[in-house]
Design a protein around this motif. Structure first.
Motif, PDB file in Angstrom:
ATOM      1  N   ILE A   1       0.383  -1.225  -0.126  1.00 25.14           N
ATOM      2  CA  ILE A   1      -0.170   0.317  -0.085  1.00 25.14           C
ATOM      3  C   ILE A   1       1.272   0.908  -0.393  1.00 25.14           C
ATOM      4  N   ALA A   2       2.180   1.389   0.764  1.00 29.63           N
ATOM      5  CA  ALA A   2       2.849   2.609   0.763  1.00 29.63           C
ATOM      6  C   ALA A   2       3.331   2.533  -0.163  1.00 29.63           C
ATOM      7  N   ALA A   3       4.172   1.429  -0.568  1.00 31.78           N
ATOM      8  CA  ALA A   3       4.670   1.818  -2.113  1.00 31.78           C
ATOM      9  C   ALA A   3       3.606   2.182  -3.440  1.00 31.78           C
ATOM     10  N   ALA A   4       2.694   2.093  -3.505  1.00 29.01           N
ATOM     11  CA  ALA A   4       1.497   2.192  -4.217  1.00 29.01           C
ATOM     12  C   ALA A   4       1.355   3.462  -4.257  1.00 29.01           C
ATOM     13  N   ARG A   5       0.894   4.365  -3.035  1.00 28.73           N
ATOM     14  CA  ARG A   5       1.171   5.118  -2.803  1.00 28.73           C
ATOM     15  C   ARG A   5       2.533   6.609  -3.089  1.00 28.73           C
ATOM     16  N   SER A   6       3.668   6.024  -3.146  1.00 27.67           N
ATOM     17  CA  SER A   6       4.534   6.926  -3.487  1.00 27.67           C
ATOM     18  C   SER A   6       4.558   6.488  -5.229  1.00 27.67           C
ATOM     19  N   TRP A   7       4.309   5.550  -5.491  1.00 24.37           N
ATOM     20  CA  TRP A   7       4.506   5.462  -6.974  1.00 24.37           C
ATOM     21  C   TRP A   7       3.124   6.637  -8.183  1.00 24.37           C
ATOM     22  N   TRP A   8       1.854   6.605  -7.551  1.00 25.50           N
ATOM     23  CA  TRP A   8       1.315   7.851  -7.704  1.00 25.50           C
ATOM     24  C   TRP A   8       1.407   8.853  -7.541  1.00 25.50           C
ATOM     25  N   LEU A   9       2.400   9.152  -6.135  1.00 23.55           N
ATOM     26  CA  LEU A   9       3.424  10.641  -6.151  1.00 23.55           C
ATOM     27  C   LEU A   9       3.851  10.723  -7.375  1.00 23.55           C
ATOM     28  N   GLU A  10       4.801   9.844  -7.337  1.00 23.56           N
ATOM     29  CA  GLU A  10       6.091  10.103  -8.803  1.00 23.56           C
ATOM     30  C   GLU A  10       5.190   9.984 -10.129  1.00 23.56           C
ATOM     31  N   GLU A  11       3.795   9.485  -9.462  1.00 25.03           N
ATOM     32  CA  GLU A  11       3.392   9.358 -11.149  1.00 25.03           C
ATOM     33  C   GLU A  11       2.456  11.416 -11.909  1.00 25.03           C
ATOM     34  N   GLY A  12       2.470  11.704 -10.520  1.00 28.91           N
ATOM     35  CA  GLY A  12       1.862  13.255 -10.259  1.00 28.91           C
ATOM     36  C   GLY A  12       1.181  13.459 -10.153  1.00 28.91           C
ATOM     37  N   LYS A  13       0.737  12.206  -9.096  1.00 28.29           N
ATOM     38  CA  LYS A  13      -1.132  12.308  -8.731  1.00 28.29           C
ATOM     39  C   LYS A  13      -1.691  12.662  -9.758  1.00 28.29           C
ATOM     40  N   PRO A  14      -1.983  11.358 -10.646  1.00 25.71           N
ATOM     41  CA  PRO A  14      -2.963  11.463 -11.463  1.00 25.71           C
ATOM     42  C   PRO A  14      -4.595  11.334 -10.892  1.00 25.71           C
ATOM     43  N   THR A  15      -5.500  12.096 -11.649  1.00 26.28           N
ATOM     44  CA  THR A  15      -7.090  11.449 -11.454  1.00 26.28           C
ATOM     45  C   THR A  15      -7.326  10.399 -11.745  1.00 26.28           C
ATOM     46  N   LEU A  16      -8.579   9.713 -11.503  1.00 22.24           N
ATOM     47  CA  LEU A  16      -9.506   8.406 -11.518  1.00 22.24           C
ATOM     48  C   LEU A  16      -9.444   8.411 -13.614  1.00 22.24           C
ATOM     49  N   SER A  17      -9.496  10.008 -13.389  1.00 15.42           N
ATOM     50  CA  SER A  17     -10.141   9.940 -14.930  1.00 15.42           C
ATOM     51  C   SER A  17      -8.875   9.954 -16.082  1.00 15.42           C
ATOM     52  N   ARG A  18      -7.511   9.602 -15.541  1.00 12.78           N
ATOM     53  CA  ARG A  18      -6.902   9.592 -16.460  1.00 12.78           C
ATOM     54  C   ARG A  18      -6.244   7.688 -16.478  1.00 12.78           C
ATOM     55  N   PHE A  19      -6.915   6.555 -15.896  1.00 17.70           N
ATOM     56  CA  PHE A  19      -7.250   5.589 -15.728  1.00 17.70           C
ATOM     57  C   PHE A  19      -8.239   5.109 -16.709  1.00 17.70           C
ATOM     58  N   GLY A  20      -7.116   3.657 -17.639  1.00 20.04           N
ATOM     59  CA  GLY A  20      -8.909   3.410 -18.374  1.00 20.04           C
ATOM     60  C   GLY A  20      -8.054   1.927 -18.693  1.00 20.04           C
ATOM     61  N   VAL A  21      -9.229   1.144 -19.022  1.00 19.32           N
ATOM     62  CA  VAL A  21      -9.177  -0.308 -19.042  1.00 19.32           C
ATOM     63  C   VAL A  21      -9.195  -0.654 -20.588  1.00 19.32           C
ATOM     64  N   THR A  22      -7.894  -2.476 -20.841  1.00 21.66           N
ATOM     65  CA  THR A  22      -8.629  -2.364 -22.097  1.00 21.66           C
ATOM     66  C   THR A  22      -8.925  -3.840 -21.948  1.00 21.66           C
ATOM     67  N   VAL A  23     -10.080  -4.015 -22.963  1.00 22.67           N
ATOM     68  CA  VAL A  23     -10.036  -6.468 -22.288  1.00 22.67           C
ATOM     69  C   VAL A  23      -9.935  -6.517 -23.714  1.00 22.67           C
ATOM     70  N   ALA A  24      -8.995  -7.294 -23.693  1.00 23.40           N
ATOM     71  CA  ALA A  24      -8.588  -8.205 -24.673  1.00 23.40           C
ATOM     72  C   ALA A  24      -9.562  -8.990 -25.589  1.00 23.40           C
ATOM     73  N   ALA A  25      -9.495  -9.420 -26.845  1.00 25.85           N
ATOM     74  CA  ALA A  25     -10.534 -10.477 -27.482  1.00 25.85           C
ATOM     75  C   ALA A  25     -11.237 -11.749 -26.755  1.00 25.85           C
ATOM     76  N   ASP A  26      -9.987 -11.988 -26.030  1.00 23.60           N
ATOM     77  CA  ASP A  26     -10.066 -14.054 -25.392  1.00 23.60           C
ATOM     78  C   ASP A  26     -10.434 -13.276 -23.012  1.00 23.60           C
ATOM     79  N   GLY A  27     -11.111 -11.769 -23.734  1.00 24.99           N
ATOM     80  CA  GLY A  27     -11.287 -11.542 -22.521  1.00 24.99           C
ATOM     81  C   GLY A  27     -10.544 -10.881 -20.444  1.00 24.99           C
ATOM     82  N   THR A  28      -9.056 -10.601 -21.453  1.00 24.71           N
ATOM     83  CA  THR A  28      -7.778 -10.111 -20.658  1.00 24.71           C
ATOM     84  C   THR A  28      -8.426  -9.051 -20.404  1.00 24.71           C
ATOM     85  N   GLN A  29      -7.836  -8.621 -19.209  1.00 21.31           N
ATOM     86  CA  GLN A  29      -8.118  -7.339 -18.935  1.00 21.31           C
ATOM     87  C   GLN A  29      -6.797  -7.106 -18.667  1.00 21.31           C
TER      88      GLN A  29
END
Length: 376
Positions: free
Chosen positions: A336-364
């Motif tokens: 958890i602590a490492a993930a927050r550090s990563w988020w800070l290093e990425e410039g505190k991206p908002t939720l709307s900067r994330f997205g999802v890809t679903v491949a043809a085989d269903g992999t997400q």
């Protein structure tokens, strides 16, 4: 002006309700789909809710029905004597309007509405597109039966199905749009396969740590991936088959004790922080616990991954040598602590900067900024 008209005018002025949908909201007011008995939050109740009926307390019932707020319509999947977990509801009108706006349904479109619930959303879709173009599916037989009665009484007759929404409904496929009122952790492959290429899927999406995103997925051509971005901050009840595990503390003692690398309050600083952490730390769920004899001194976040790892971090004196306790194959609090550090290093991206890809085989996969930047 009646209360519903006032509500709709407010939604239009706030930009939540487009004029193309106002007629549908007028033809299908939410109050027509609210059960006679509902549950309102109550801090003095053991379950956290109190039961309100239209017969015994009409003023309170109508206030809930006409408010821009969620109305809980079922606890504990309808079982008596449960802990008081909300398992079905009528969503906030402003949120429903927002989701329908993102759905971008046009005249002639066919829609699969997943999670009939009270029947209100399928009524809105029927009022806008026509009964023959709407299929609605509900997993709970009792909820589905009650919704069918309300839909019929209100003059709507979409195709009604009792079944698991994760499977979609192939007999009426393909659909131009799929609209879900229950959150998923993984977009089902069946939804992709049952949507016309170029069609749109709108669904709440979350992680066990943060059930927070509204995903708008554009379905790709057959055999090609589908991509979508998170367009809003929402929180919906989970699809029953994708509900996260219960948070448990294993019987064996902690294998590791230490001070915390950060104030645990920062792990839930805001929805953007929590969402990013949830993406980076898969499968981990938290709850807050305390000892009633000393709530402040013992208040802590407890985490588990449902696979044998758990952690606990104390809010008071979080930098003390014994503030963090962890056990199992994973060091969950360190993650958890490492993930927050990563988020800070990425410039505190908002939720709307994330997205999802679903491949043809269903992999997400989840990505940040663009589909090529997969979040590991």
């Amino acid at each position: 002006m009646d209360k519903n008209a006032q509500l709709l005018t407010g939604l239009v002025m706030a930009g939540a309700l487009g004029e193309g949908w106002r007629g549908a909201f007028e033809r299908a007011p939410r109050s027509s789909f609210i059960p006679d008995a509902v549950w309102a939050p109550d801090d003095d109740s053991l379950t956290g809710y109190r039961r309100i009926t239209r017969h015994d307390d009409p003023a309170a019932w109508w206030a809930l029905a006409n408010a821009d707020d969620v109305v809980v319509t079922q606890l504990d999947d309808g079982a008596d004597g449960g802990p008081g977990t909300a398992t079905s509801s009528a969503s906030m009108p402003s949120l429903v309007a927002t989701m329908l706006r993102h759905l971008d349904a046009a005249d002639g479109n066919t829609v699969l509405d997943i999670g009939t619930g009270t029947g209100w959303t399928s009524a809105l879709l029927s009022a806008r597109l026509g009964d023959q173009r709407v299929t609605t599916i509900e997993v709970d037989q009792a909820v589905a039966a009650e919704a069918a009665q309300r839909l019929s009484k209100a003059g709507f007759s979409p195709t009604r199905v009792v079944g698991d929404g994760l499977d979609g409904h192939r007999p009426d496929a393909p659909y131009d749009r799929i609209h879900s009122t229950a959150a998923v952790r993984h977009v089902p492959r069946a939804w992709i396969e049952q949507t016309t290429p170029g069609g749109i899927i709108v669904t709440p999406w979350g992680t066990p740590y943060a059930n927070a995103g509204l995903l708008r997925l554009l379905v790709g051509e057959r055999g090609e991936p589908s991509h979508g971005r998170f367009v809003d901050n929402v929180s919906f009840m989970w699809m029953r088959a994708q509900r996260p595990h219960q948070v448990v503390e294993l019987a064996h003692p902690p294998e590791h004790q230490s001070a915390s690398a950060m104030d645990p309050a920062l792990a839930l600083d805001d929805v953007d922080t929590a969402f990013a952490i949830g993406v980076r730390v898969p499968g981990v769920r938290f709850e807050h616990r305390w000892n009633r004899t000393d709530p402040t001194g013992t208040y802590r976040m407890h985490l588990s991954d449902g696979a044998g790892s758990w952690a606990s971090v104390r809010y008071t004196d979080w930098d003390a040598p014994d503030a963090v306790r962890q056990a199992g194959p994973r060091r969950l609090w360190d993650e958890i602590a490492a993930a927050r550090s990563w988020w800070l290093e990425e410039g505190k991206p908002t939720l709307s900067r994330f997205g999802v890809t679903v491949a043809a085989d269903g992999t997400q996969t989840v990505w940040l900024h663009d589909p090529g930047n997969v979040v590991g």
